[in-house]
Scaffold this active site. Structure first.
Site, PDB file in Angstrom:
ATOM      1  N   GLU A 169     -21.746 -38.956 -53.211  1.00  0.00           N
ATOM      2  CA  GLU A 169     -20.819 -39.535 -52.239  1.00  0.00           C
ATOM      3  C   GLU A 169     -21.238 -40.897 -51.682  1.00  0.00           C
ATOM      4  OE1 GLU A 169     -19.948 -35.244 -52.547  1.00  0.00           O
ATOM      5  OE2 GLU A 169     -21.796 -36.390 -52.290  1.00  0.00           O
ATOM      6  N   GLY A 227     -13.634 -33.080 -54.938  1.00  0.00           N
ATOM      7  CA  GLY A 227     -12.317 -33.114 -54.328  1.00  0.00           C
ATOM      8  C   GLY A 227     -11.448 -34.176 -54.956  1.00  0.00           C
ATOM      9  N   GLY A 249     -16.716 -31.300 -53.746  1.00  0.00           N
ATOM     10  CA  GLY A 249     -15.951 -30.143 -53.317  1.00  0.00           C
ATOM     11  C   GLY A 249     -16.291 -28.875 -54.072  1.00  0.00           C
ATOM     12  N   ASP A 261     -20.767 -34.206 -47.777  1.00  0.00           N
ATOM     13  CA  ASP A 261     -20.189 -33.289 -46.801  1.00  0.00           C
ATOM     14  C   ASP A 261     -20.122 -31.876 -47.383  1.00  0.00           C
ATOM     15  OD1 ASP A 261     -18.184 -33.938 -48.632  1.00  0.00           O
ATOM     16  OD2 ASP A 261     -16.587 -34.002 -47.136  1.00  0.00           O
TER      17      ASP A 261
END
Length: 376
Positions: free
Chosen positions: A152, A83, A129, A160
């Site tokens: 992350e 992301g 992402g 996530d």
């Protein structure tokens, strides 16, 4: 963000669309759709505009019986490297933080529950992402160029985009926890061995596979497997799993009940791999390590909707309770000093009371499969 209506044009009987700055390109071949993530200079990193374009199209295509979605990245280097988290971290006053994560999770959940074949060509970097756009789909095609990671914990976040779904369910005990806590990178055939990919196809054959998928007349939910397997390599012909020599240690260590136990186990071992792994973990955000460990333990017992709802709670706390996300992005991606100052600075300081805030239900702000109207 200024909204720009998609441009529409036709070429050789194929309807094509493009969104703001052509960040997502779509070609329709009847009921078959080819999606290209088109930010090659940014390694196709995912932003809110792209999420919204994809969500719009996926909603339109859901009733295309017999079709499929093929999704790939432009530029030859990456499927999607994650992301656009620098923009998210810098948006401390606006709505981007709320909108990006909540709408991204809704798109990930849609892919997880999509009723037609979803075929991702992971011919390059796939992280963060990009994992969310691919791993929940029915077919994930890896190549010798695939580079997978969930890094992350090193930026003060957590794995996530549905990491709580697939990481606890990897084919080797403790493997998902190991990848989540350390950010270890899987290359090429390793992604198939770890079940990130469903098939391994040589990069030079990807275009041929895409053309055959498009040209085939049959219903894709019936014929997709046969077509892909025709181009795929037999797993027995591929390099063995690079982590194979360490799988026993991973199973013994990364199935332990707490991060503290994992650290203690690694400290007690007198071998190079354990020492290297320990050094890696101790660089990560203590808050992220604790949240990630609990996320995967809970995720193994949840259904996909509950997984994403939990992750929405965690990301809320990451944005509002912890400052490690902003600090990690600053140190690793903005200033690039690679010396983040985590707060709390040690695992001992991340108390149960502090960590409980990352999993507390928020009745007025719960993720429900789409957007939130209240502030993140």
């Amino acid at each position: 963000m200024r909204r720009v209506a998609p441009l529409v044009f036709r070429q050789a009987g194929v309807r094509m669309c493009s969104g703001l700055a052509d960040e997502v390109l779509v070609a329709s071949h009847g009921h078959k759709k080819v999606v290209t993530l088109n930010r090659p200079k940014a390694l196709n990193s995912l932003n809110l505009n792209m999420v919204r374009i994809l969500e719009k199209h996926y909603n339109q295509w859901v009733q295309d019986e017999g079709g499929c979605i093929i999704i790939k990245g432009a530029g030859g280097k990456a499927f999607c490297a994650g992301g656009d988290i620098v923009a998210v971290a810098q948006d401390t006053e606006g709505s981007l933080r709320r909108d990006f994560f909540m709408e991204e999770y809704a798109l990930n959940y849609k892919i997880k529950t999509y009723p037609m074949p979803h075929i991702a060509f992971l011919d390059g970097i796939v992280m963060g992402g990009g994992v969310g756009l691919s791993v929940h789909g029915s077919h994930r095609i890896v190549t010798e160029n695939t580079l997978f990671a969930m890094p992350e914990t090193g930026i003060g976040l957590f794995p996530d985009v549905g990491g709580s779904i697939f990481l606890p369910r990897m084919p080797y005990a403790g493997l998902g926890m190991y990848l989540a806590l350390t950010g270890y990178r899987l290359k090429g055939a390793d992604a198939l061995h770890a079940a990130v990919g469903t098939h391994y196809v040589k990069s030079e054959k990807i275009a041929e596979l895409e053309n055959e998928l498009i040209a085939t007349k049959g219903k894709m939910n019936i014929v997709a497997d046969t077509i892909i397997e025709k181009h795929a390599e037999d797993i027995r012909s591929l390099p063995s799993f690079s982590l194979q020599p360490h799988l026993d240690k991973i199973a013994r260590t990364f199935t332990l009940g707490s991060v503290d136990d994992i650290v203690s186990s690694l400290k007690s071992c007198d071998d190079e791999w354990s020492a290297k792994t320990l050094k890696t973990i101790m660089r990560m955000s203590p808050t992220s390590l604790r949240a990630t460990h609990e996320q995967l333990l809970r995720g193994a017992r949840q259904n996909p909707f509950e997984n994403f709802q939990m992750e929405a709670r965690i990301v809320y706390a990451m944005m509002n309770v912890s400052g490690d996300f902003n600090e990690g992005v600053r140190a690793l991606l903005v200033d690039k000093c690679k010396l983040p100052k985590w707060n709390p600075a040690t695992l001992e300081e991340t108390t149960p009371e502090y960590m409980s805030k990352f999993f507390t239900p928020r009745p007025d702000k719960e993720w429900s499969g789409g957007k939130l109207t209240s502030s993140l």
